[in-house]
Design a protein around this motif. Structure first.
Motif, mmCIF file in Angstrom:
data_model
loop_
_atom_site.group_PDB
_atom_site.id
_atom_site.type_symbol
_atom_site.label_atom_id
_atom_site.label_comp_id
_atom_site.label_asym_id
_atom_site.label_seq_id
_atom_site.Cartn_x
_atom_site.Cartn_y
_atom_site.Cartn_z
ATOM 1 N N LEU A 44 -10.234 -2.126 -3.654
ATOM 2 C CA LEU A 44 -9.680 -1.229 -4.815
ATOM 3 C C LEU A 44 -10.137 0.303 -4.419
ATOM 4 C CD1 LEU A 44 -8.242 -2.586 -8.245
ATOM 5 C CD2 LEU A 44 -6.704 -1.653 -5.720
ATOM 6 N N GLU A 45 -11.960 0.253 -4.322
ATOM 7 C CA GLU A 45 -12.297 1.542 -4.354
ATOM 8 C C GLU A 45 -12.261 1.924 -3.483
ATOM 9 O OE1 GLU A 45 -17.427 0.421 -4.667
ATOM 10 O OE2 GLU A 45 -16.555 0.077 -7.214
ATOM 11 N N HIS A 46 -12.507 1.216 -1.605
ATOM 12 C CA HIS A 46 -11.815 1.328 -0.733
ATOM 13 C C HIS A 46 -10.932 2.331 -0.443
ATOM 14 C CE1 HIS A 46 -12.481 1.142 3.779
ATOM 15 N NE2 HIS A 46 -11.698 1.031 4.217
ATOM 16 N N LEU A 47 -9.589 1.271 -0.801
ATOM 17 C CA LEU A 47 -8.483 2.197 -0.843
ATOM 18 C C LEU A 47 -8.733 4.114 -1.808
ATOM 19 C CD1 LEU A 47 -5.667 -1.088 -1.527
ATOM 20 C CD2 LEU A 47 -6.552 0.903 1.081
ATOM 21 N N ASN A 48 -9.131 3.755 -2.763
ATOM 22 C CA ASN A 48 -9.232 5.367 -3.081
ATOM 23 C C ASN A 48 -10.176 6.295 -2.571
ATOM 24 O OD1 ASN A 48 -9.038 6.803 -5.656
ATOM 25 N ND2 ASN A 48 -10.927 5.989 -6.091
ATOM 26 N N GLU A 49 -10.808 6.070 -1.311
ATOM 27 C CA GLU A 49 -12.364 6.249 -0.368
ATOM 28 C C GLU A 49 -10.716 6.880 0.305
ATOM 29 O OE1 GLU A 49 -15.504 4.306 0.035
ATOM 30 O OE2 GLU A 49 -15.873 4.547 -1.783
ATOM 31 N N ARG A 50 -10.033 6.233 1.044
ATOM 32 C CA ARG A 50 -9.039 6.651 1.987
ATOM 33 C C ARG A 50 -8.107 6.884 1.780
ATOM 34 N NH1 ARG A 50 -10.752 5.117 6.849
ATOM 35 N NH2 ARG A 50 -9.466 7.007 7.407
ATOM 36 N N LYS A 51 -7.852 8.102 0.609
ATOM 37 C CA LYS A 51 -6.315 8.365 0.417
ATOM 38 C C LYS A 51 -5.402 8.787 1.623
ATOM 39 C CE LYS A 51 -7.388 9.329 -4.647
ATOM 40 N NZ LYS A 51 -8.495 9.238 -4.712
ATOM 41 N N ASP A 52 -6.182 9.015 2.431
ATOM 42 C CA ASP A 52 -5.841 9.101 3.930
ATOM 43 C C ASP A 52 -4.787 8.347 4.620
ATOM 44 O OD1 ASP A 52 -8.168 8.453 4.514
ATOM 45 O OD2 ASP A 52 -7.557 8.629 6.574
ATOM 46 N N VAL A 53 -5.001 7.480 4.380
ATOM 47 C CA VAL A 53 -4.570 6.166 4.642
ATOM 48 C C VAL A 53 -3.190 6.096 4.143
ATOM 49 C CG1 VAL A 53 -4.766 4.028 5.293
ATOM 50 C CG2 VAL A 53 -6.209 5.028 5.566
ATOM 51 N N GLN A 54 -1.680 5.830 4.706
ATOM 52 C CA GLN A 54 -0.499 5.907 3.484
ATOM 53 C C GLN A 54 -0.225 5.026 3.979
ATOM 54 O OE1 GLN A 54 0.637 9.565 2.359
ATOM 55 N NE2 GLN A 54 -1.068 9.747 2.945
ATOM 56 N N ASN A 55 0.565 4.617 2.610
ATOM 57 C CA ASN A 55 0.775 3.778 2.341
ATOM 58 C C ASN A 55 1.353 2.746 3.089
ATOM 59 O OD1 ASN A 55 0.228 2.489 0.523
ATOM 60 N ND2 ASN A 55 2.430 3.779 -0.928
ATOM 61 N N ILE A 56 2.522 3.879 4.789
ATOM 62 C CA ILE A 56 3.091 2.878 5.389
ATOM 63 C C ILE A 56 2.581 2.453 6.835
ATOM 64 C CG2 ILE A 56 3.730 5.567 6.513
ATOM 65 C CD1 ILE A 56 7.072 4.373 6.791
ATOM 66 N N ASP A 57 0.720 3.324 6.804
ATOM 67 C CA ASP A 57 0.323 2.688 7.455
ATOM 68 C C ASP A 57 -0.352 1.222 7.060
ATOM 69 O OD1 ASP A 57 -0.233 5.538 8.901
ATOM 70 O OD2 ASP A 57 -1.317 5.871 7.607
ATOM 71 N N LEU A 58 -0.520 1.177 5.730
ATOM 72 C CA LEU A 58 -0.614 -0.112 5.733
ATOM 73 C C LEU A 58 -0.160 -0.691 6.350
ATOM 74 C CD1 LEU A 58 -2.672 0.864 2.109
ATOM 75 C CD2 LEU A 58 -3.535 -0.391 4.426
ATOM 76 N N MET A 59 1.492 -0.877 5.452
ATOM 77 C CA MET A 59 2.257 -1.693 5.992
ATOM 78 C C MET A 59 2.512 -2.082 7.425
ATOM 79 S SD MET A 59 4.217 -2.879 3.006
ATOM 80 C CE MET A 59 5.603 -3.126 4.115
ATOM 81 N N ASN A 60 2.382 -1.435 8.387
ATOM 82 C CA ASN A 60 2.643 -1.337 9.782
ATOM 83 C C ASN A 60 1.691 -2.166 10.456
ATOM 84 O OD1 ASN A 60 5.088 0.013 9.366
ATOM 85 N ND2 ASN A 60 4.057 2.298 9.853
ATOM 86 N N LEU A 61 0.481 -1.713 9.359
ATOM 87 C CA LEU A 61 -1.003 -2.759 10.066
ATOM 88 C C LEU A 61 -0.905 -3.564 9.452
ATOM 89 C CD1 LEU A 61 -3.157 0.557 10.821
ATOM 90 C CD2 LEU A 61 -2.597 -0.914 12.395
ATOM 91 N N ALA A 62 -0.948 -3.613 8.140
ATOM 92 C CA ALA A 62 -1.537 -5.016 7.499
ATOM 93 C C ALA A 62 -0.217 -5.871 7.026
ATOM 94 C CB ALA A 62 -2.481 -4.477 6.290
ATOM 95 N N GLY A 63 0.780 -5.401 6.562
ATOM 96 C CA GLY A 63 2.050 -6.248 6.684
ATOM 97 C C GLY A 63 1.562 -6.220 4.572
ATOM 98 N N PHE A 64 0.958 -5.422 4.304
ATOM 99 C CA PHE A 64 0.839 -4.514 2.649
ATOM 100 C C PHE A 64 0.206 -3.401 2.084
ATOM 101 C CE2 PHE A 64 -3.696 -5.754 3.008
ATOM 102 C CZ PHE A 64 -4.153 -5.871 2.170
ATOM 103 N N CYS A 65 0.696 -2.378 1.059
ATOM 104 C CA CYS A 65 0.316 -1.380 1.020
ATOM 105 C C CYS A 65 -0.325 -1.608 -0.940
ATOM 106 C CB CYS A 65 1.250 -0.199 1.225
ATOM 107 S SG CYS A 65 3.214 -0.829 0.211
#
Length: 97
Positions: A18-39
């Motif tokens: 959660l800390e990492h995701l908070n630090e990487r607000k530039d990474v959009q949920n759709i990017d996470l979904m496309n790369l990892a299959g979850f957001c």
């Protein structure tokens, strides 16, 4: 390793995620979904479901606030960008698998 230690480590790893995701607000949920299959929203749903399985009441919006670190509507206004045609196409492709 005993079960409690394992649970403590897993909890620490989740907090770090959660800390990492908070630090990487530039990474959009759709990017996470496309790369990892979850957001972030998936994490929120999983959090709410896990709480319910344990007899706790944490609804989806409460879980979202825990995951996003603020109300989702606020986070969305500040950080969420419109998905590009390429992002949407990649998402559609990933959903067909």
């Amino acid at each position: 390793m005993d079960k409690q230690t394992q649970t403590d480590i897993e909890a620490a790893v989740f907090r770090r995620l959660l800390e990492h995701l908070n630090e990487r607000k530039d990474v959009q949920n759709i990017d996470l979904m496309n790369l990892a299959g979850f957001c972030r929203n998936c994490l929120s749903k999983w959090y709410s479901a896990a709480a319910q399985e344990r007899g706790e009441s944490v609804d989806y919006e409460q879980a979202r606030e825990l995951v996003y670190g603020e109300p989702y509507s606020d986070w969305k206004k500040k950080y969420q960008k419109e998905a590009s045609a390429e992002q949407l196409a990649a998402f559609e492709q990933s959903q067909q698998k």
